[in-house]
Design a protein around this motif. Structure first.
Motif, PDB file in Angstrom:
ATOM      1  N   PHE B  68      37.358  36.718  39.890  1.00 21.84           N
ATOM      2  CA  PHE B  68      38.061  35.496  39.494  1.00 21.84           C
ATOM      3  C   PHE B  68      39.575  35.742  39.439  1.00 21.84           C
ATOM      4  O   PHE B  68      40.370  34.915  39.862  1.00 21.84           O
ATOM      5  CB  PHE B  68      37.548  35.057  38.115  1.00 21.84           C
ATOM      6  CG  PHE B  68      38.310  33.920  37.498  1.00 21.84           C
ATOM      7  CD1 PHE B  68      38.148  32.629  37.956  1.00 21.84           C
ATOM      8  CD2 PHE B  68      39.192  34.154  36.462  1.00 21.84           C
ATOM      9  CE1 PHE B  68      38.851  31.582  37.384  1.00 21.84           C
ATOM     10  CE2 PHE B  68      39.903  33.115  35.880  1.00 21.84           C
ATOM     11  CZ  PHE B  68      39.735  31.822  36.347  1.00 21.84           C
ATOM     12  N   LYS B  69      39.955  36.906  38.972  1.00 19.68           N
ATOM     13  CA  LYS B  69      41.372  37.193  38.766  1.00 19.68           C
ATOM     14  C   LYS B  69      42.080  37.661  40.039  1.00 19.68           C
ATOM     15  O   LYS B  69      43.209  37.264  40.310  1.00 19.68           O
ATOM     16  CB  LYS B  69      41.507  38.258  37.673  1.00 19.68           C
ATOM     17  CG  LYS B  69      42.828  38.223  36.960  1.00 19.68           C
ATOM     18  CD  LYS B  69      42.743  38.956  35.638  1.00 19.68           C
ATOM     19  CE  LYS B  69      44.087  38.900  34.937  1.00 19.68           C
ATOM     20  NZ  LYS B  69      44.078  39.531  33.645  1.00 19.68           N
ATOM     21  N   ALA B  71      40.346  38.024  43.339  1.00 22.71           N
ATOM     22  CA  ALA B  71      39.710  37.521  44.575  1.00 22.71           C
ATOM     23  C   ALA B  71      39.200  38.627  45.522  1.00 22.71           C
ATOM     24  O   ALA B  71      38.816  39.698  45.066  1.00 22.71           O
ATOM     25  CB  ALA B  71      40.651  36.551  45.272  1.00 22.71           C
ATOM     26  N   MET B 216      40.100  29.126  47.945  1.00 22.65           N
ATOM     27  CA  MET B 216      40.827  30.338  47.545  1.00 22.65           C
ATOM     28  C   MET B 216      42.001  30.602  48.485  1.00 22.65           C
ATOM     29  O   MET B 216      43.101  30.965  48.040  1.00 22.65           O
ATOM     30  CB  MET B 216      39.877  31.550  47.564  1.00 22.65           C
ATOM     31  CG  MET B 216      38.931  31.609  46.382  1.00 22.65           C
ATOM     32  SD  MET B 216      37.550  32.719  46.688  1.00 22.65           S
ATOM     33  CE  MET B 216      38.335  34.279  46.668  1.00 22.65           C
ATOM     34  N   VAL B 219      44.826  28.202  47.774  1.00 24.54           N
ATOM     35  CA  VAL B 219      45.581  28.579  46.563  1.00 24.54           C
ATOM     36  C   VAL B 219      46.576  29.691  46.909  1.00 24.54           C
ATOM     37  O   VAL B 219      47.741  29.648  46.541  1.00 24.54           O
ATOM     38  CB  VAL B 219      44.620  29.034  45.437  1.00 24.54           C
ATOM     39  CG1 VAL B 219      45.385  29.630  44.260  1.00 24.54           C
ATOM     40  CG2 VAL B 219      43.752  27.870  44.982  1.00 24.54           C
ATOM     41  N   ASN B 220      46.075  30.698  47.628  1.00 23.79           N
ATOM     42  CA  ASN B 220      46.919  31.830  48.040  1.00 23.79           C
ATOM     43  C   ASN B 220      46.239  32.510  49.232  1.00 23.79           C
ATOM     44  O   ASN B 220      45.129  33.034  49.083  1.00 23.79           O
ATOM     45  CB  ASN B 220      47.068  32.809  46.858  1.00 23.79           C
ATOM     46  CG  ASN B 220      47.964  33.986  47.218  1.00 23.79           C
ATOM     47  OD1 ASN B 220      48.369  34.160  48.367  1.00 23.79           O
ATOM     48  ND2 ASN B 220      48.279  34.798  46.217  1.00 23.79           N
ATOM     49  N   ASN B 223      44.302  35.729  48.990  1.00 22.09           N
ATOM     50  CA  ASN B 223      43.056  35.762  48.212  1.00 22.09           C
ATOM     51  C   ASN B 223      41.842  36.122  49.062  1.00 22.09           C
ATOM     52  O   ASN B 223      40.836  36.594  48.533  1.00 22.09           O
ATOM     53  CB  ASN B 223      42.788  34.386  47.576  1.00 22.09           C
ATOM     54  CG  ASN B 223      43.463  34.225  46.235  1.00 22.09           C
ATOM     55  OD1 ASN B 223      43.904  35.210  45.651  1.00 22.09           O
ATOM     56  ND2 ASN B 223      43.560  32.998  45.751  1.00 22.09           N
ATOM     57  N   PHE B 293      34.242  34.322  42.362  1.00 19.92           N
ATOM     58  CA  PHE B 293      35.081  33.524  43.285  1.00 19.92           C
ATOM     59  C   PHE B 293      34.839  32.026  43.033  1.00 19.92           C
ATOM     60  O   PHE B 293      35.769  31.218  43.043  1.00 19.92           O
ATOM     61  CB  PHE B 293      34.742  33.829  44.744  1.00 19.92           C
ATOM     62  CG  PHE B 293      35.041  35.239  45.193  1.00 19.92           C
ATOM     63  CD1 PHE B 293      35.884  36.066  44.451  1.00 19.92           C
ATOM     64  CD2 PHE B 293      34.490  35.747  46.378  1.00 19.92           C
ATOM     65  CE1 PHE B 293      36.166  37.367  44.871  1.00 19.92           C
ATOM     66  CE2 PHE B 293      34.772  37.032  46.804  1.00 19.92           C
ATOM     67  CZ  PHE B 293      35.596  37.844  46.052  1.00 19.92           C
ATOM     68  N   ILE B 296      36.925  30.396  40.470  1.00 23.52           N
ATOM     69  CA  ILE B 296      38.289  29.958  40.820  1.00 23.52           C
ATOM     70  C   ILE B 296      38.272  28.463  41.136  1.00 23.52           C
ATOM     71  O   ILE B 296      39.128  27.697  40.682  1.00 23.52           O
ATOM     72  CB  ILE B 296      38.817  30.769  42.041  1.00 23.52           C
ATOM     73  CG1 ILE B 296      38.931  32.254  41.666  1.00 23.52           C
ATOM     74  CG2 ILE B 296      40.157  30.220  42.533  1.00 23.52           C
ATOM     75  CD1 ILE B 296      39.320  33.169  42.825  1.00 23.52           C
ATOM     76  N   LYS B 300      39.822  25.403  38.955  1.00 20.67           N
ATOM     77  CA  LYS B 300      40.837  24.586  39.642  1.00 20.67           C
ATOM     78  C   LYS B 300      40.461  23.101  39.581  1.00 20.67           C
ATOM     79  O   LYS B 300      41.319  22.236  39.393  1.00 20.67           O
ATOM     80  CB  LYS B 300      40.952  25.044  41.105  1.00 20.67           C
ATOM     81  CG  LYS B 300      42.038  24.331  41.891  1.00 20.67           C
ATOM     82  CD  LYS B 300      42.163  24.929  43.276  1.00 20.67           C
ATOM     83  CE  LYS B 300      43.164  24.133  44.100  1.00 20.67           C
ATOM     84  NZ  LYS B 300      42.642  22.822  44.514  1.00 20.67           N
ATOM     85  N   SER B 313      38.998  35.943  31.408  1.00 21.30           N
ATOM     86  CA  SER B 313      38.381  36.031  32.738  1.00 21.30           C
ATOM     87  C   SER B 313      36.969  36.620  32.667  1.00 21.30           C
ATOM     88  O   SER B 313      36.137  36.356  33.541  1.00 21.30           O
ATOM     89  CB  SER B 313      39.255  36.851  33.685  1.00 21.30           C
ATOM     90  OG  SER B 313      39.443  38.143  33.173  1.00 21.30           O
ATOM     91  N   ILE B 316      34.048  34.098  32.819  1.00 22.42           N
ATOM     92  CA  ILE B 316      33.939  33.139  33.923  1.00 22.42           C
ATOM     93  C   ILE B 316      32.501  32.918  34.387  1.00 22.42           C
ATOM     94  O   ILE B 316      32.097  31.783  34.649  1.00 22.42           O
ATOM     95  CB  ILE B 316      34.861  33.533  35.121  1.00 22.42           C
ATOM     96  CG1 ILE B 316      34.922  32.407  36.140  1.00 22.42           C
ATOM     97  CG2 ILE B 316      34.423  34.818  35.789  1.00 22.42           C
ATOM     98  CD1 ILE B 316      35.499  31.121  35.637  1.00 22.42           C
TER      99      ILE B 316
END
Lengths: 35, 502
Positions: B68-69, B71, B216, B219-220, B223, B293, B296, B300, B313, B316
């Motif tokens: 989660f933190k 990826a 993911m 987002v980035n 990831n 994952f 995330i 979001k 985290s 999660i």
């Protein structure tokens, strides 16, 4: 594929497959140490 | 509000574990029964014990939390952790089991004392180090038990810790390794079936595997890469190398894992156990990471809101299950799954601490003429004290559960890997080399661990790697400067550059 870059799939999948094959080879060739 | 059915389920699970402990206690006739289950474990009990010892709080809560933190760059954990079981069996187990059967070893210290001709100094250093690192690792496990009980029953942290610890302590104290092994078989089955059902449900709730990866990446983009680079990046290629070595070798030589080798009935189990354990546990680990994952996406989209706690985290997967399955009864089932995973490691760690103290320190050093029954009692009391001390350590958990557990693995890796590998494979390795390697490896891991934890400097690799290198150098330099071990002992302990053939 799967929303992932090809490099991620090849590297992670390849490493997983390689380990499975290595452990399969180990099992098939295993012999006990004689006492 | 607690669902009565969920509460009943958790209580039934606890009763089953204690029941196995009571059943196992009737099989305990001597120290060998308590510590190595009379060397009677069959293939499946042994394989599940290996999986259960490795599969810990990190596996269910920490793995998802890390995914989660950070990826996809953390995915290498999914290969390294299951591989540690195979590494342990192949590189430590095959040889050590053969020697142990002849020499009647109860612990790994018996091997080290024999191989390095050091009945007191190396044995006491190794046992003490094993006890200390097991307690650090154990504190991480208790934190995981507490997370589940806090979440399901809304209990305060201290009470959740106390309940979880009390159950594990009872069945471990009375049933020894028989109880640990058979409870782990049940816990392992619960874990595997549970994760195979629960993780896909969480992944589907987040829109499926492909959708999760797309979100993911949006987002980035990094990831979904296999690693990251640049300023401030954690999972860089060099860090990943140290991370894989840490998990594969560090877990393999962890006291609570490697000692399982001594409990196996027949060496022929080593033929397929590495592949079976890797296959089963690999699938479980991948699913858990994918569930992280999925978290995330769930966060979001506002479907999941994590609690405002420092180690958020780690929650999660728990909250993901809660969002995907709106039934408190199902949460009860999930709680049992997590508890099973955590307790399967916790009990093994507690027994390891008890054994190291009672056998290696009390019986072999303090009171060699102590009768078997007295050593057994000392072992049971030690397990109890270990549980109490670790509870105090666990009262203030660090920000991320996984960091505490990694710190424990890192210290095990830096302390035990080099003396064990050099002892088994290098005939020139000496007692002084092993002592230097173990002491400096342990000391360096504590120093580098502190540097990393308190952010005193930026380390490009996991802190344990530097300590591991120091341990290797110490072993080589000191061994070459000191008197070689006798050829008779080297032959007895099957020392040399081979695994199976002489």
């Amino acid at each position: 594929m799967f929303g992932l870059p090809i490099m991620t799939i090849v590297l992670v999948g390849g490493a997983f497959l390689l380990i499975i094959l290595a452990l399969l080879y180990w099992g098939l060739t295993f012999k006990e140490i004689p006492a | 509000m607690i669902d009565p059915l969920a509460a009943v389920l958790v209580i039934l699970y606890f009763l089953l574990m204690v029941g196995i402990g009571v059943w196992a206690s009737k099989k305990i006739m001597c120290m060998s029964d308590y510590v190595v289950a009379g060397r009677s474990l069959n293939f499946w009990v042994f394989t599940m014990l290996m999986i259960g010892s490795v599969c810990s709080g990190m596996s269910l809560l920490g793995v998802s939390g890390l995914g989660f933190k950070f990826a996809w760059p953390t995915i290498w954990e999914q290969l390294a952790v299951p591989l540690s079981i195979a590494f342990c069996i192949i590189f430590f187990g095959v040889k050590m089991h053969a020697v142990a059967k002849k020499s009647g070893y109860m612990t790994v210290q018996d091997y080290l004392a024999h191989r390095f001709e050091s009945q007191t100094s190396l044995r006491s250093l190794s046992a003490t180090a094993g006890i200390v690192v097991s307690m650090i690792y154990l504190a991480g496990q208790y934190t995981a038990i507490s997370i589940v009980l806090m979440w399901l029953f809304g209990l305060p942290h201290w009470m959740a810790l106390l309940i979880g610890a009390a159950i594990v302590t009872v069945y471990t104290v009375i049933g020894g390794l028989y109880a640990v092994a058979w409870t782990t078989l049940i816990q392992g089955l619960i874990l595997i079936v549970g994760v195979l059902i629960m993780a896909p449900i969480v992944i589907m709730a987040a829109g499926g595997f492909t959708h999760i990866n797309e979100v993911m990446a949006a987002v980035n983009p990094s990831n979904v890469d296999p690693w990251v680079t640049g300023a401030g990046a954690v999972f860089t290629p060099s860090y990943i190398v140290s991370f894989v070595l840490l998990l594969t070798i560090g877990l393999a030589c962890a006291p609570h894992v490697i000692n399982n080798i001594l409990c196996v009935r027949d060496a022929k189990y080593f033929k397929w156990a590495p592949l079976v354990a890797f296959g089963i546990y690999g699938v479980v680990m991948f699913l858990l990471k994918f569930a992280g994952f999925a978290g995330i996406v769930l966060v979001k989209d506002g479907i999941v809101q994590l609690p405002k706690v420092p180690n958020a985290s780690d929650f999660i997967f728990v909250y993901g299950v809660q969002a995907a399955m709106p039934s408190m009864f199902l949460w009860g089932i999930f709680a049992v799954i997590v508890l099973a995973a955590v307790m399967s490691t916790t009990d093994r760690l507690m027994l390891t601490i008890g054994t190291y103290f009672s056998w290696d320190i009390y019986k072999k050093i303090i009171k060699p003429d102590a009768p078997d029954k007295q050593v057994l009692l000392v072992s049971q009391v030690s397990v109890f004290i270990a549980a109490a001390v670790t509870l105090l350590l666990a009262l203030n958990p660090p920000d991320m559960l996984v960091w505490l557990i990694w710190a424990g693995i890192g210290i095990m890796y830096a302390t035990f890997a080099v003396p064990l590998l050099a002892g088994l494979y290098w005939r020139r390795a000496t007692r002084e080399g092993a002592l230097a390697s173990m002491a400096l490896g342990l000391g360096a891991s504590l120093v580098f661990g502190a540097i990393s934890y308190f952010k005193l400097a930026s380390l490009p690799m996991h802190f344990s790697f530097f300590a591991f290198v120091i341990a290797i150098i110490s072993m080589i330099v000191v061994s070459l400067m000191t008197k070689p071990t006798s050829e008779k002992v080297l032959d007895e302990t099957l020392t040399g550059w081979y695994i199976r053939q002489k």
